[in-house]
Design a protein around this motif. Structure first.
Motif: not given
Ligand code: DQA
Length: 155
Positions: A84-87, A92-93, A121-122
């Motif tokens: 989701g938006a953490y992409t 941390a991911l 951007h990912s």
């Protein structure tokens, strides 16, 4: 049945990040009308056909997604992750995927490159095997098939 060479079971972690619990009702113009429950059922059906075992988690919390990656070390042969938006924000991911080291496929329902610039951007793409973006709920299925093809090619 060939008992000499039984087909290996692939253990696959499926991670759904923030707001994906609202699939089906959230911005259907981007994400479609399929609920998360239906996406998971579709993945389970495909997994049964392909001799894969899934561990599925949705969380709205970055740390819980990191924990799930850590807990899958030693169990998972691979992962699908729609962060989701953490992409777009989560180092941390990125670090957790790198540490976990099993092949992961980045999944998006929408085509993130056809949307706002901040989605282009990912943070996790450099530590993923591949990315599937823009096919709606089918993105997950295509990603699962691609990941299993990749795993089957491994010695
Ligand atoms: C998404 C795309 C992200 O930019 C967004 O924040 C999401 C969903 C997708 O599946 O298209 O929550 O990952």
């Amino acid at each position: 049945m060939n008992t000499q060479n039984p087909k290996k079971t692939h253990h696959i972690l499926i991670l759904h990040g923030p707001n994906l619990n609202l699939l089906g009702s959230r911005e259907p113009q981007y994400y479609g009308k399929t609920t998360l429950e239906s996406v998971n059922a579709m993945l389970e059906e495909e997994a049964a056909r392909q001799n894969a075992e899934l561990r599925i988690l949705q969380s709205n919390h970055e740390g819980a997604l990191v924990d799930a990656l850590h807990q899958a070390i030693g169990w998972a042969d691979g992962a699908l992750i729609n962060a989701g938006a953490y992409t777009h924000t989560s180092i941390a991911l990125h670090d957790a995927l790198r540490a976990a080291a099993f092949p992961a496929v980045e999944v998006h329902l929408s085509n993130i490159y056809a949307r706002e610039p901040f989605r282009h951007h990912s943070c996790i793409a450099p530590v993923c095997l591949a990315q599937v973006s823009g096919f709606g709920a089918q993105s997950y299925l295509l990603a699962l098939r691609g990941l299993i093809c990749h795993l089957e090619k491994q010695p």
